[in-house]
Design a protein around this motif. Structure first.
Motif, short mmCIF file in Angstrom:
data_model
loop_
_atom_site.label_atom_id
_atom_site.label_comp_id
_atom_site.label_asym_id
_atom_site.label_seq_id
_atom_site.Cartn_x
_atom_site.Cartn_y
_atom_site.Cartn_z
N SER A 5 50.61 43.45 55.75
CA SER A 5 50.42 43.43 54.30
C SER A 5 48.97 43.12 53.94
O SER A 5 48.43 42.09 54.33
CB SER A 5 51.34 42.39 53.66
N LEU A 6 48.35 44.01 53.17
CA LEU A 6 46.98 43.79 52.73
C LEU A 6 46.92 42.62 51.75
O LEU A 6 46.04 41.76 51.84
CB LEU A 6 46.43 45.05 52.07
N SER A 7 47.85 42.58 50.82
CA SER A 7 47.81 41.54 49.79
C SER A 7 48.01 40.14 50.36
O SER A 7 47.43 39.17 49.88
CB SER A 7 48.87 41.82 48.72
N LEU A 8 48.81 40.03 51.42
CA LEU A 8 49.11 38.72 51.97
C LEU A 8 48.19 38.30 53.11
O LEU A 8 48.12 37.12 53.45
CB LEU A 8 50.56 38.68 52.46
N HIS A 9 47.46 39.26 53.71
CA HIS A 9 46.68 38.92 54.90
C HIS A 9 45.20 39.29 54.83
O HIS A 9 44.49 39.16 55.82
CB HIS A 9 47.31 39.57 56.14
N SER A 10 44.72 39.72 53.68
CA SER A 10 43.29 40.03 53.56
C SER A 10 42.72 39.37 52.32
O SER A 10 43.24 39.52 51.21
CB SER A 10 43.06 41.54 53.48
N THR A 11 41.62 38.65 52.50
CA THR A 11 40.96 38.02 51.36
C THR A 11 40.22 39.02 50.49
O THR A 11 39.65 38.66 49.47
CB THR A 11 39.96 36.94 51.85
N TYR A 12 40.23 40.30 50.91
CA TYR A 12 39.69 41.35 50.06
C TYR A 12 40.49 41.44 48.75
O TYR A 12 39.98 41.90 47.73
CB TYR A 12 39.74 42.71 50.76
N VAL A 13 41.77 41.05 48.80
CA VAL A 13 42.62 41.14 47.62
C VAL A 13 42.49 39.87 46.79
O VAL A 13 42.74 38.76 47.28
CB VAL A 13 44.09 41.36 48.01
N LYS A 14 42.09 40.04 45.54
CA LYS A 14 41.90 38.90 44.64
C LYS A 14 43.16 38.62 43.82
O LYS A 14 43.60 37.48 43.70
CB LYS A 14 40.72 39.20 43.71
N ASP A 15 43.73 39.67 43.23
CA ASP A 15 44.96 39.55 42.44
C ASP A 15 45.80 40.79 42.66
O ASP A 15 45.28 41.87 42.99
CB ASP A 15 44.66 39.42 40.94
N PHE A 16 47.10 40.64 42.44
CA PHE A 16 48.01 41.77 42.57
C PHE A 16 49.01 41.68 41.42
O PHE A 16 49.89 40.83 41.42
CB PHE A 16 48.72 41.71 43.93
N ASP A 17 48.83 42.54 40.44
CA ASP A 17 49.68 42.52 39.25
C ASP A 17 50.73 43.62 39.32
O ASP A 17 50.41 44.82 39.35
CB ASP A 17 48.83 42.71 37.99
N VAL A 18 51.99 43.21 39.36
CA VAL A 18 53.12 44.14 39.44
C VAL A 18 53.62 44.39 38.03
O VAL A 18 54.27 43.53 37.42
CB VAL A 18 54.23 43.57 40.33
N VAL A 19 53.30 45.56 37.49
CA VAL A 19 53.67 45.87 36.10
C VAL A 19 54.41 47.19 35.94
O VAL A 19 55.00 47.44 34.89
CB VAL A 19 52.41 45.87 35.19
N LYS A 20 54.41 48.03 36.98
CA LYS A 20 55.07 49.33 36.85
C LYS A 20 56.55 49.22 36.50
O LYS A 20 57.03 49.99 35.66
CB LYS A 20 54.88 50.15 38.14
#
Length: 216
Positions: A74-89
């Motif tokens: 998982s990119l969102s859980l294992h990379s500090t490149y990800v700052k925020d992840f907004d689930v809106v769809k």
């Protein structure tokens, strides 16, 4: 980076990006940010939109957090490149938004083709797509699209095939111009040769007629 998806497994809460990453990566972390799902929206006293979100029920022991298939995590859980992840769809928007600390183009260059994971509300992995195919989009670039087991990643620009086609068209144009020019030159040369032959024959005939008159 926008994440669009359709034809998802039943129970899908959001779609995560999977990349080949391990502890040797300088941006690797055991647990990064938890995706935030939209729970309500409204208007404040100044007329601005207000969005209320809460974290999805995911922790280090969740299936998506432990997921590792051929190095894909998982990119969102294992990379500090990800700052925020907004689930809106799931709440009426066209796509979810993954906010990065780097450009989406840099992310793609570093990790190459992605896979996308369909994740349930408690972090269970409901399905994983094949590796992304690479597409190009001038109007809406830098997004991943999941459709069943297929996935694509779009970057800005035109396909290399477009530039090949332009190159072929240019070469064809120049070759056509050269062929036309050569044809014109050949035609002119033939006409000059024909005119020269006609003049020569006329001169010879005139000389012959003059010689015949003197003999008489």
């Amino acid at each position: 980076m926008e994440i669009e998806y359709s034809d998802v497994p039943e129970g899908t809460a959001y779609v995560d990006v999977l990349v080949k990453i391990d502890s040797s990566d300088e941006n690797y972390t055991d647990f990064n940010v938890i995706p935030q799902k939209l729970i309500s929206k409204g208007i404040d006293n100044e007329g601005s939109s207000v969005f209320n979100s809460e974290p999805i029920d995911i922790n280090k022991n969740s299936e998506i957090a432990k997921y590792d298939d051929d190095g894909y995590k998982s990119l969102s859980l294992h990379s500090t490149y990800v700052k925020d992840f907004d689930v809106v769809k799931p709440y009426g928007y066209e796509h979810d938004d993954m906010m990065l600390k780097c450009s989406a183009e840099k992310l793609y260059k570093q990790y190459g083709k992605f896979r996308l994971a369909y994740v349930g509300k408690n972090g269970e992995v409901l399905g994983v797509t094949k590796k992304t195919s690479h597409t190009y989009d001038i109007d809406e670039p830098y997004k991943v699209i999941a459709d069943g087991d297929k996935a694509t990643y779009s970057t800005w620009g035109n396909s290399p095939l477009f530039y090949v086609a332009v190159y072929i068209i240019r070469i064809t144009f120049y070759v056509t111009i050269i062929i036309i020019a050569v044809a014109i030159i050949n035609h002119s040369a033939e006409k000059i040769s024909w005119d020269s032959w006609v003049r020569e024959q006329t001169r010879k005939d005139r000389d012959n007629n003059g010689e015949s008159g003197r003999n008489l």
